[in-house]
Structures are given as structure tokens and as C-alpha cells.
Design an enzyme around this catalytic site. Structure first.
Site, PDB file in Angstrom:
ATOM      1  N   LEU A 129     -14.379  28.912  -6.608  1.00 14.39           N
ATOM      2  CA  LEU A 129     -14.768  28.615  -5.202  1.00 14.39           C
ATOM      3  C   LEU A 129     -16.545  28.017  -5.337  1.00 14.39           C
ATOM      4  CD1 LEU A 129     -12.987  31.219  -5.294  1.00 14.39           C
ATOM      5  CD2 LEU A 129     -13.180  30.812  -2.997  1.00 14.39           C
TER       6      LEU A 129
ATOM      7  N   ASP B 299     -20.956  31.097 -29.248  1.00  9.43           N
ATOM      8  CA  ASP B 299     -20.371  31.679 -28.644  1.00  9.43           C
ATOM      9  C   ASP B 299     -19.584  32.569 -29.122  1.00  9.43           C
ATOM     10  OD1 ASP B 299     -19.582  31.396 -25.378  1.00  9.43           O
ATOM     11  OD2 ASP B 299     -18.793  33.339 -26.913  1.00  9.43           O
TER      12      ASP B 299
ATOM     13  N   HIS C 170     -15.802  42.241 -10.114  1.00  6.37           N
ATOM     14  CA  HIS C 170     -16.053  42.107  -8.222  1.00  6.37           C
ATOM     15  C   HIS C 170     -14.289  42.394  -8.503  1.00  6.37           C
ATOM     16  CE1 HIS C 170     -15.396  39.689  -5.796  1.00  6.37           C
ATOM     17  NE2 HIS C 170     -15.313  38.076  -6.676  1.00  6.37           N
TER      18      HIS C 170
ATOM     19  N   TYR D 253     -12.884  36.967  -0.015  1.00  7.06           N
ATOM     20  CA  TYR D 253     -12.771  35.443   0.229  1.00  7.06           C
ATOM     21  C   TYR D 253     -11.563  34.872  -0.647  1.00  7.06           C
ATOM     22  CZ  TYR D 253     -13.896  35.618  -4.799  1.00  7.06           C
ATOM     23  OH  TYR D 253     -13.913  36.210  -6.273  1.00  7.06           O
TER      24      TYR D 253
ATOM     25  N   VAL E  25     -26.544  32.778 -13.048  1.00  5.32           N
ATOM     26  CA  VAL E  25     -25.854  31.060 -12.122  1.00  5.32           C
ATOM     27  C   VAL E  25     -24.413  31.718 -12.246  1.00  5.32           C
ATOM     28  CG1 VAL E  25     -26.299  28.964 -12.928  1.00  5.32           C
ATOM     29  CG2 VAL E  25     -27.588  30.172 -14.005  1.00  5.32           C
ATOM     30  N   TRP E  26     -24.465  30.822 -10.678  1.00  5.76           N
ATOM     31  CA  TRP E  26     -22.878  30.828 -10.191  1.00  5.76           C
ATOM     32  C   TRP E  26     -22.437  29.634 -11.241  1.00  5.76           C
ATOM     33  CZ3 TRP E  26     -20.873  33.565  -5.410  1.00  5.76           C
ATOM     34  CH2 TRP E  26     -21.762  34.851  -5.093  1.00  5.76           C
TER      35      TRP E  26
ATOM     36  N   ASP F  88     -51.496  27.065  -4.114  1.00  5.80           N
ATOM     37  CA  ASP F  88     -52.962  27.034  -3.409  1.00  5.80           C
ATOM     38  C   ASP F  88     -53.601  28.173  -3.990  1.00  5.80           C
ATOM     39  OD1 ASP F  88     -51.591  28.460  -1.551  1.00  5.80           O
ATOM     40  OD2 ASP F  88     -53.127  27.367  -0.194  1.00  5.80           O
TER      41      ASP F  88
ATOM     42  N   LEU G 211     -62.630  41.698   1.852  1.00  2.37           N
ATOM     43  CA  LEU G 211     -63.233  42.751   1.909  1.00  2.37           C
ATOM     44  C   LEU G 211     -62.568  43.498   0.192  1.00  2.37           C
ATOM     45  CD1 LEU G 211     -65.485  44.443   4.301  1.00  2.37           C
ATOM     46  CD2 LEU G 211     -65.757  42.334   2.959  1.00  2.37           C
ATOM     47  N   TYR G 212     -63.531  42.724  -1.000  1.00  2.00           N
ATOM     48  CA  TYR G 212     -62.541  43.593  -2.564  1.00  2.00           C
ATOM     49  C   TYR G 212     -62.551  44.806  -2.808  1.00  2.00           C
ATOM     50  CZ  TYR G 212     -58.982  39.822  -1.215  1.00  2.00           C
ATOM     51  OH  TYR G 212     -58.067  38.992  -0.965  1.00  2.00           O
TER      52      TYR G 212
ATOM     53  N   TYR H 282     -62.435  26.328  -0.956  1.00  2.00           N
ATOM     54  CA  TYR H 282     -60.460  26.685  -1.346  1.00  2.00           C
ATOM     55  C   TYR H 282     -59.635  25.160  -2.343  1.00  2.00           C
ATOM     56  CZ  TYR H 282     -55.252  25.563   0.454  1.00  2.00           C
ATOM     57  OH  TYR H 282     -54.178  25.215   0.666  1.00  2.00           O
TER      58      TYR H 282
HETATM   59  P1  FAD Z   1     -20.163  33.007 -18.983  1.00  2.00           P
HETATM   60  O1  FAD Z   1     -19.088  32.666 -18.258  1.00  2.00           O
HETATM   61  O2  FAD Z   1     -20.505  34.582 -19.272  1.00  2.00           O
HETATM   62  O3  FAD Z   1     -20.843  32.986 -20.416  1.00  2.00           O
HETATM   63  C1  FAD Z   1     -21.587  33.688 -21.240  1.00  2.00           C
HETATM   64  C2  FAD Z   1     -21.266  33.122 -22.340  1.00  2.00           C
HETATM   65  O4  FAD Z   1     -22.644  33.597 -23.415  1.00  2.00           O
HETATM   66  C3  FAD Z   1     -20.052  34.358 -22.883  1.00  2.00           C
HETATM   67  O5  FAD Z   1     -18.856  32.971 -23.270  1.00  2.00           O
HETATM   68  C4  FAD Z   1     -20.495  34.510 -23.746  1.00  2.00           C
HETATM   69  O6  FAD Z   1     -19.227  35.325 -24.819  1.00  2.00           O
HETATM   70  C5  FAD Z   1     -21.462  34.645 -24.820  1.00  2.00           C
HETATM   71  N1  FAD Z   1     -21.990  35.353 -25.166  1.00  2.00           N
HETATM   72  C6  FAD Z   1     -22.703  36.356 -24.945  1.00  2.00           C
HETATM   73  N2  FAD Z   1     -23.363  36.581 -25.972  1.00  2.00           N
HETATM   74  C7  FAD Z   1     -23.542  36.277 -26.761  1.00  2.00           C
HETATM   75  C8  FAD Z   1     -24.232  36.719 -27.953  1.00  2.00           C
HETATM   76  N3  FAD Z   1     -24.884  37.384 -28.519  1.00  2.00           N
HETATM   77  N4  FAD Z   1     -23.709  35.677 -28.862  1.00  2.00           N
HETATM   78  C9  FAD Z   1     -22.853  34.620 -28.775  1.00  2.00           C
HETATM   79  N5  FAD Z   1     -22.195  34.271 -27.975  1.00  2.00           N
HETATM   80  C10 FAD Z   1     -22.935  35.384 -26.506  1.00  2.00           C
HETATM   81  N6  FAD Z   1     -19.217  31.509  -9.386  1.00  2.00           N
HETATM   82  C11 FAD Z   1     -18.799  31.486  -8.555  1.00  2.00           C
HETATM   83  O7  FAD Z   1     -19.728  29.984  -8.023  1.00  2.00           O
HETATM   84  N7  FAD Z   1     -17.649  31.047  -7.691  1.00  2.00           N
HETATM   85  C12 FAD Z   1     -16.944  32.349  -8.015  1.00  2.00           C
HETATM   86  O8  FAD Z   1     -15.564  32.250  -7.194  1.00  2.00           O
HETATM   87  C13 FAD Z   1     -16.780  32.837  -8.402  1.00  2.00           C
HETATM   88  N8  FAD Z   1     -16.046  33.796  -7.871  1.00  2.00           N
HETATM   89  C14 FAD Z   1     -16.293  35.336  -9.263  1.00  2.00           C
HETATM   90  C15 FAD Z   1     -15.035  35.847  -9.816  1.00  2.00           C
HETATM   91  C16 FAD Z   1     -14.967  36.496 -10.775  1.00  2.00           C
HETATM   92  C17 FAD Z   1     -14.242  38.147 -11.023  1.00  2.00           C
HETATM   93  C18 FAD Z   1     -16.091  36.740 -12.000  1.00  2.00           C
HETATM   94  C19 FAD Z   1     -16.293  37.663 -13.152  1.00  2.00           C
HETATM   95  C20 FAD Z   1     -17.094  36.000 -11.594  1.00  2.00           C
HETATM   96  C21 FAD Z   1     -17.107  34.936 -10.510  1.00  2.00           C
HETATM   97  N9  FAD Z   1     -18.388  34.138  -9.855  1.00  2.00           N
HETATM   98  C22 FAD Z   1     -17.893  33.358  -9.202  1.00  2.00           C
HETATM   99  C23 FAD Z   1     -19.856  33.862 -10.925  1.00  2.00           C
HETATM  100  C24 FAD Z   1     -19.378  33.234 -11.729  1.00  2.00           C
HETATM  101  O9  FAD Z   1     -17.970  33.034 -12.862  1.00  2.00           O
HETATM  102  C25 FAD Z   1     -20.508  33.597 -13.251  1.00  2.00           C
HETATM  103  O10 FAD Z   1     -21.692  33.774 -12.647  1.00  2.00           O
HETATM  104  C26 FAD Z   1     -20.879  32.317 -13.977  1.00  2.00           C
HETATM  105  O11 FAD Z   1     -19.161  31.615 -14.246  1.00  2.00           O
HETATM  106  C27 FAD Z   1     -21.703  32.230 -15.055  1.00  2.00           C
HETATM  107  O12 FAD Z   1     -21.572  31.759 -16.215  1.00  2.00           O
HETATM  108  P2  FAD Z   1     -22.705  32.035 -17.763  1.00  2.00           P
HETATM  109  O13 FAD Z   1     -21.929  30.211 -18.425  1.00  2.00           O
HETATM  110  O14 FAD Z   1     -23.826  32.182 -17.310  1.00  2.00           O
HETATM  111  O15 FAD Z   1     -21.942  33.264 -17.928  1.00  2.00           O
END
Ligand code: FAD
Length: 801
Positions: free
Chosen positions: A49, A32, A222, A253, A345-346, A533, A633-634, A520
Site C-alpha cells: 500500500l 542476496d 506486524h 489497513y 525504508v518502506w 547556520d 554563558l557556557y 553568525y
Molecule cells: P528487504 O525486502 O527485507 O530486503 C533485504 C534483502 O537483504 C533480503 O532479500 C535479504 O535476503 C537480504 N540480505 C539480508 N542480509 C543479507 C546478507 N548478509 N547477505 C546477502 N543478502 C542479505 N511497506 C509499504 O510501503 N507499504 C505496505 O503496505 C507495507 N506493508 C507491509 C506489510 C508487511 C507484513 C511487512 C513485513 C512489511 C510491510 N511494509 C510495507 C514494509 C516494507 O515491506 C519494507 O519496509 C520494505 O520492503 C523493505 O525493503 P528492503 O529492500 O529494505 O528490505
């Protein structure tokens, strides 16, 4: 084990390290560019959340796994997940109805949930004004994930198994050797690798670009704010005790932070962060813009009046990823083997995603159906910066909206049109969208045909994106005939000396049949699950036309094609077009336009021929997805309009109409024709899906051995709703004696039989005709019965004449 580099130590990277090392891949290095473990990405700022219920079964499954996993984890004795429950409230009748629908979704996907009245909402969440809500949906197992500690706890387990986490290592290049990824360049030196996984959060497009890969996500800010202490919460000893709360009617929320409240808003204008800007951002936290939060605060006071005693004390515009369809991006780079992505991904889905990706890498495929998340689900036109930005922003806008499952996307249309588009517009087509293609749902020009039809009433929700004209088009198809636009269906040309053996090995049926045969068949994965399929038409000794389900099929073919050049693959979808000419009068219409004999004796069922139709060179397949006599028909896109015009002119005297996708669906359901990706997926086998007829035991094919070992303990059953006036649309729970036993896949009104047809996954023991079940519809149990299928023309006489 292979050397794995994970780029990004956010929640996804940490979870991946844990899931991979747990499966024996212990040579894992997580890099990272930030510090560990609050590395500065979205995970560092996420309030965490976890609401599990989602229209996507896959996402719900991912969330359920995340809850289960994080629920059992601690960091230095402190839990990383707090199961406070989740409460979604309704302040409008439309939302209240939608919560009943979401209750059904939760039940379908195995999440325990209940609808509660306003008093119970306030009991669960004491700050809430019961007079402001109509009720709520309570999911006791939802809760709060502490994303940074949850990441660190998983990282520590991975480190114990041999993984390394390197802070302040910024990846600046992706190296390749011998056609594979070979490592990453960092500002601290080169790190060799056999597998590289991009888990870089919203920086994913930048990292993808280093490997020549488009990662189609849009970073958007956000708003998340926290209040000063709330007097009503004074003395709170726990970090949070009330359920996490969603007020979707106002795009808001809430969660507790001790005696403060955190408020997240999706109600503000979309705030995209451009690609040029993301690289410059060291973290995902932009300055708060209070003006954008003004309405959120007003709405919050109305729901949680106690907030009047406090004020907003801090806030961020936090950045995270939105994809064009709101789903994650998972999979391997098509052109650089060994380079994988786990993006968009959340926190909610993080552990489930990591598990699926680890299975994919270690075992060869994920156990959960991930086709909705596959990196390669988009076609090229869906990868443009405009598309990704426009649809990504739309996902942000709609994130809490009540979205009808059949509603087509509202922005960036039309994108792709078939050659028939001008004629379809003249006929008043109401368009939906599929794979970026405009696709008629029905034609207003046919509205007069619906007059006088005796159709049961439909309720307002089921009436959206439907019209009585749909029924008229379905009936017209069965009585006379119709033209259906098949252009959006993926077509792949497979040629070369190796083509017959190649297709024979990948598919379950015998496709190496004489020239002119159509078959098929199914694609299975190595575990015996239904991967797709297809119809395979042998047009020459070394030339096949494959009717497929989408870009993922081409991908599968590419992955398995021999590298000796003996097989060529070409996606011909965009350069060609297709018309389904189906109905009892189809032969008369076609014969009037071609010198070729198209009688049953000369051009039999499941046969293919190349012929001229009104002067247009056409590949004709005598197959039908609607259960009527007819042909697909194509022809080339350039001759498509002429083909439409000659068929139209010749067909009108026979009562032929243009018909849309909704009529098509009604007819295919009556015939029991499955839709891959909706009715079945890699999680099901052909026996369970009722497709054993397409599996030949006397040949080898991918997935055969695994198929023999599968228990086949479920059935895709055909249900018919007892009351003609009731309708369901798909994904509803199915119950026996009130107990959930399965869920509906696809459903629609069967015009010919005058009832709604619903396909549903049930335990095998309940799949026999005659079994009485109920299907939940906005909380109401609708009586239905398992029926013998198909419901229309069981002998197939209408097609084989
Ligand atoms: P990140 O946590 O962004 O991690 C990616 C990492 O990659 C970073 O640490 C970065 O430093 C590193 N990186 C990037 N480029 C490089 C590089 N070139 N070399 C080395 N390292 C690199 N999700 C929920 O499920 N529930 C919630 O309530 C929610 N609320 C949110 C509220 C806010 C304000 C925000 C911002 C997001 C929220 N999310 C929520 C979404 C969620 O935070 C993200 O979808 C999730 O944390 C993404 O995780 P990640 O590991 O993919 O990315």
C-alpha cells in the site's frame, strides 16, 4: 565508474541498482542470500500500500517519486503499480479533525487530496458501511505497488545497463583496505568493491556490525491476514479496484486481493525480533498468531460488514524495520568511507530513497533535503540497544495514532539532563526533548505571572503543549530577563594551526576575525544550499567555539577537515552546559557577579570573552536568539549548577525568571531568527532564506560558485495572522485566491505583537510585505499578511545597548 556492491535485492536494492546505473554507475553487483526476486525479505511479503501523505515533506516527496516511477513501469506487460487511490476514514471526531489537518499536509507537499463524506466513502469503497464513518480523506494518486515485480522490473533495467544480480550470495564480512571499504566476503567468495551499500532490510544491524557500524533499527513483526473469498466481491476480475483503505482509529489497513480482502494490523502488542533471532530467520515471515488478531477482526466487521460472510484464511507475522524516530537511515559510515546504508525504508518511499542516495553517491549530494533521514542524526546515547528497541517499539505503537506535532516522546526518559535539571524540576518544568536532552518547555512556577494576561483564546489543538505561562515567560524576558537552558545546543571546539583557514573555507561569512569576535555564518553544500547556520566565536588565534545545530554539523566538519592533523575537532556539548541570560536587566545581573567590565563599551555586541561569574569560569558570548540584551554563558557541566544558582539569586530581585523553549520560539519568531532544519534546509539558498547578510562575496567558501548560479525564486516570508485569536503550528498550506502557493515552516504566538507569526515559503513574486494570503487550519482559511521583518525592534537597539 566505481565498483558498487549492493547487499540485498529487496525493493530498495533493486531500485538502487536502477537509479545508479541510470546515472552512469554501471558496475553494480547486487547480492542476496535468498533467491531472486522474491528473496525472502520484507519486500517479498509487503502488500504494497502506498499512502503518500506524511508529516515529513521529505517522505512525501520520496513517496511521490515512487508513485510516479512505478506508475510507468511494467513487468512482462503487467503494470507494477495500480493507482486505485487511497482512502483514510475517520470514526471519531478527533480523527475526522485530524484528516482535515492531513489534507492540509497533502496540500502543502503538493499532493492532490479531498475530504469526502460518508456516502462518498462508501461509493469509493463499496464494502464500507457509511454509518460507521464520519468521513474520509481521498488521495486519487495513491495506490498499490507490487513490490516483487516492481523490484524485478527495476532490476531488469539495471541489468540491461550492465548490473549483475547474484542470488544465494550471503555476505559474511566487509573488507577494508587503506582506510576504505574494499569489498565483501560472501559464502561464494570475495567480491571487490569501491562502494558497498547495505540495503539488507531488517538484517541491516547484522550487516552493519560486519563493518563495525551501529544501524539503529528495531525489527518488529506486524500482522497481515487475508480472508477467504468475500461474497460481495464475487466475480471481481481485477486484482483491486477499490482504494487502499486505512482505518487508523483501529490501527488497521485494507486492500483487495481479487475477491479477498487483505487486512494489516498495528493494533497488537509490539513483537520485537531480537538481534540474536534475526540472523536465524531466513525470511521475514513468522507464523501467524491468531489470538493477536482477534480484535482486528472484530473492528474490521464493524467497518466492512460484508466480511461477516467470510473468515480469515491465511496470515503472517511479517517482520520489518522501525527506527527510533520512524525515519529511514541513509548515509555513509563515519569510520569506513565507501560503506553506505539505505535502511528502514518502506516500499512507499523506496524509489525516492534510491534516487536520493544515487544522487548523493554520483553527484556528491542528494537534491532532496535528507537531514531527517541522515544516518548520523543520533547522538551516542541514542544508539544504545535499549533506546533503539524502546523507541522503535513506540514508533510501532504510534504508527497510526493522532500524534501532536509538538508532543515529546513518551518513553525512555529522561535520558540526558543538564546540570540545571534539579532546579528546573523544583520550578515545575514541563519538559520536552531535543536530541535526547530534557528541555523545559515552560515552568509551572511562572503560572501566576500569566494571571490577568489578556491573551486571545486558543483552540484545543493549538493549546496542547502550550500554556498561557509561555506568553508570561516571553513577556518577562522582554520586560526584565530570563534564564534559558542552552545545554542541548551542539557545541564544537575547533582548534589547531589550520583552524582559521578551515572554518573560513567552510563558512560563508568572515570568521577569521580578531580574537574575541563572534560571527553568525552559514554552511553551504556544494550546490549552494544551506547546510546549517552557526555562531563561530574566536576565543584564541587557533581556538574557536562553534555553536551548531546538531551531530550532522560535526560530521560535515569531519568530512572536510584536512588530514594533516592541523585541525582538531571536539564535540564539547555533553561535558559543558549553557545558559542564555537575556533581557533588559541582564547586564545588571551579570555585572553584580563578575569583576570584568561588561558595559557595552567594554564588552560589545557579538563579542566573546572568558570571565568568572560568581566564581565560575565562563565563556560568555554577547549574542541573543531572542532579540534582547544578554549573553550566552557556557561552563563545564561540573560547575553548571553553581552558575545557575548564582545567576538565579542575583537575578530574582531584578524580576528574572526561568523560561522555556516555547517562550524562546515565540521570541525568535518575532525577531525573524530562522531555525535550520525547520525554516530552511539544503533545498534553499541564503538569498531565498533572507540570510544574504551572512554571505561575504570577497572570500572563497564551499558552495560559492553554485550559489551564484541559483535562481533564488522563492522567499522565506514572514506572515502575521490577521485575527489575534487564530494560531497555526507549522506545515500548513498557504494560499492566494484559494490556490496553494506555499507552506508554513514554523509558527507561534508572538506575545509582544499579540498575533501569530508564521514563516512560510512562497514564490519570490509573493514575498513582498502587504501580500494577502490565507493559511489552512483544519480546513479553515485563516487570513494572513506578509509583513516586513523583523516584527520587533527592527533597529536592534534592544540588543546593542
Ligand atoms: P528487504 O525486502 O527485507 O530486503 C533485504 C534483502 O537483504 C533480503 O532479500 C535479504 O535476503 C537480504 N540480505 C539480508 N542480509 C543479507 C546478507 N548478509 N547477505 C546477502 N543478502 C542479505 N511497506 C509499504 O510501503 N507499504 C505496505 O503496505 C507495507 N506493508 C507491509 C506489510 C508487511 C507484513 C511487512 C513485513 C512489511 C510491510 N511494509 C510495507 C514494509 C516494507 O515491506 C519494507 O519496509 C520494505 O520492503 C523493505 O525493503 P528492503 O529492500 O529494505 O528490505
Amino acid at each position: 565508474s566505481p565498483r558498487v556492491v549492493v547487499i540485498g535485492a529487496g525493493i530498495v536494492g533493486c531500485s538502487l541498482a536502477d537509479e545508479l546505473t541510470a546515472r552512469g554507475w554501471t558496475d553494480v553487483t547486487v547480492l542476496d542470500r535468498g533467491p531472486l526476486f522474491a528473496a525472502g525479505g520484507s519486500s517479498s511479503h509487503a502488500p504494497g500500500l502506498v499512502f503518500q501523505t506524511n508529516p515529513s515533506r521529505t517522505l512525501t516527496e520520496f513517496a511521490r517519486y515512487t508513485v510516479g516511477k512505478l506508475g510507468g513501469l511494467e513487468l512482462d506487460g503487467a503494470p507494477v503499480f495500480r493507482p486505485v487511490g487511497g482512502l483514510e476514514v475517520a470514526t471519531t471526531p478527533e480523527r475526522w479533525a485530524d484528516l482535515a489537518r492531513r489534507h492540509g499536509l497533502a496540500t502543502s507537499w503538493g499532493i492532490e487530496a479531498r475530504l469526502v463524506d460518508p456516502g462518498e466513502c462508501a461509493r469509493l469503497h463499496p464494502l464500507l458501511d457509511p454509518g460507521a464513518v464520519l468521513g474520509g480523506l481521498h488521495v486519487p494518486s495513491d495506490g498499490l505497488a507490487h513490490a516483487v515485480p516492481a523490484g524485478e522490473a527495476q532490476a531488469r533495467r539495471a541489468i540491461e545497463r550492465g548490473a549483475r544480480f547474484l542470488a544465494r550470495h550471503r555476505v559474511t564480512g566487509v573488507a577494508q583496505a587503506h582506510g576504505r571499504v574494499s569489498g565483501v566476503e560472501t559464502d561464494q567468495g570475495f567480491v571487490p568493491a569501491d562502494v558497498v551499500i547495505c540495503a539488507a532490510g531488517f538484517w541491516g544491524p547484522d550487516v552493519g556490525a560486519l563493518a563495525g557500524l551501529t544501524v539503529p533499527l528495531q525489527p518488529l513483526a506486524h500482522q497481515y491476514a487475508t480472508t477467504a473469498p468475500v461474497p460481495a466481491l464475487a466475480g471481481a476480475v481485477q486484482e483491486a479496484s477499490a482504494p487502499i483503505l486505512r482505518h487508523q482509529d483501529a490501527d488497521l489497513y485494507y486492500r483487495e486481493h481479487g475477491d479477498r480482502i487483505g487486512i494489516g494490523s498495528y493494533g497488537h502488542r509490539p513483537m520485537p525480533v531480537t538481534a540474536a533471532e534475526t540472523e536465524a530467520h531466513e525470511n521475514s515471515c513468522l507464523p501467524f498468531t491468531p489470538d493477536d488478531f482477534a480484535d482486528a477482526w472484530k473492528q474490521s466487521l464493524a467497518l466492512l460488514p460484508g466480511l461477516a460472510e467470510t473468515e480469515v484464511s491465511a496470515g503472517i507475522n511479517g517482520v520489518f524495520s522501525f527506527t527510533p524516530d520512524g525515519m529511514p537511515l541513509l548515509g555513509e559510515h563515519r569510520d569506513l568511507p565507501g560503506f553506505w546504508v539505505a535502511e528502514a525504508v518502506w516500499v512507499t518511499h523506496s524509489a525516492g530513497v534510491a534516487k536520493a542516495l544515487a544522487e548523493w553517491l554520483v553527484e556528491g549530494q542528494p537534491r532532496t533535503d535528507v537531514h531527517e533521514c541522515d544516518l548520523h542524526r543520533f547522538t551516542d546515547v541514542q544508539l544504545s540497544p535499549e533506546y533503539v528497541a524502546g523507541r522503535g517499539a513506540q514508533q510501532f505503537v504510534e504508527v497510526y495514532d493522532v500524534v501532536h506535532p509538538l508532543a515529546p516522546p513518551a518513553v525512555l526518559r529522561p535520558l540526558r539532563t543538564s546540570p540545571f535539571y534539579p532546579r528546573q524540576q523544583e520550578l515545575g518544568a514541563v519538559f520536552g526533548e531535543s536530541g535526547g536532552w530534557e528541555r523545559p518547555l515552560w515552568f509551572e512556577a511562572n503560572a501566576p505571572l500569566a494571571e490577568g494576561l489578556d491573551l486571545p483564546d486558543r483552540d484545543p489543538w493549538a493549546s496542547r503543549w502550550w500554556s498561557p505561562t509561555v506568553a508570561a515567560e516571553a513577556l518577562a524576558t522582554r520586560r526584565h530577563g530570563a534564564l534559558y537552558d542552552l545545554t542541548p545546543l551542539t557545541r564544537i571546539e575547533v582548534t589547531g594551526p589550520g583552524a582559521p583557514d578551515f572554518l573560513q573555507l567552510l563558512t560563508t561569512n568572515d570568521v577569521a576575525r580578531p580574537v574575541g569576535r563572534v560571527t553568525y555564518t552559514l554552511l553551504l553544500d556544494a550546490a549552494g544550499g544551506v547546510r546549517s547556520d552557526l555562531t563561530v566565536s574566536r576565543l584564541g588565534e587557533q581556538r574557536f567555539l562553534v555553536g551548531a545545530n546538531g551531530p550532522l554539523d560535526l560530521d560535515w566538519f569531519r568530512q572536510h577537515a584536512p588530514d594533516d592533523g592541523s585541525v582538531q575537532l571536539r564535540d564539547t556539548t555533553a561535558g559543558t552546559c549553557g545558559i542564555g541570560l537575556w533581557g533588559p536587566r541582564a547586564r545588571e545581573v551579570l555585572q553584580s557577579l563578575t569583576p570584568t567590565d561588561v558595559s557595552h563599551a567594554a564588552f560589545g555586541y557579538f563579542r566573546a570573552r572568558e570571565l568568572f561569574v560568581g566564581g565560575v569560569p565562563v565563556t560568555a558570548l554577547r549574542v541573543s536568539y531572542v532579540g534582547e540584551l544578554g549573553w550566552e554563558l557556557y561552563t563545564d557541566a561540573a560547575t553548571g549548577l553553581r552558575l545557575w544558582d548564582v545567576l538565579w539569586k542575583a537575578g530574582r530581585p531584578h524580576g528574572l525568571v526561568a523560561a522555556g523553549r516555547r517562550a524562546f520560539d515565540s521570541l525568535r519568531l518575532e525577531k525573524g531568527y530562522r531555525a535550520w532544519g525547520i525554516d530552511m534546509s539544503t533545498e534553499h539558498d541564503p538569498v531565498e532564506a533572507g540570510l544574504s547578510f551572512a554571505v561575504r562575496q570577497d572570500k572563497d567558501f564551499v558552495g560559492k560558485e553554485a550559489l551564484e548560479r541559483r535562481p533564488h525564486d522563492r522567499r522565506l516570508a514572514c506572515l502575521v495572522l490577521d485575527d489575534p485569536a487564530t494560531t497555526v503550528l507549522g506545515r500548513e498550506p498557504v494560499r492566494v485566491d484559494g490556490r496553494p502557493v506555499g507552506h508554513v515552516t514554523s509558527a507561534g504566538f508572538g506575545t509582544t505583537i499579540g498575533r501569530t507569526v508564521a514563516y512560510a515559503w512562497l514564490p519570490a513574486s509573493l514575498g513582498d510585505p502587504g501580500t494577502a494570503v490565507t493559511v489552512d487550519w483544519f480546513g479553515k482559511p485563516l487570513a494572513a499578511t506578509v509583513a516586513a521583518e523583523p516584527l520587533v525592534d527592527p533597529s536592534g537597539a534592544r540588543m546593542r545597548c
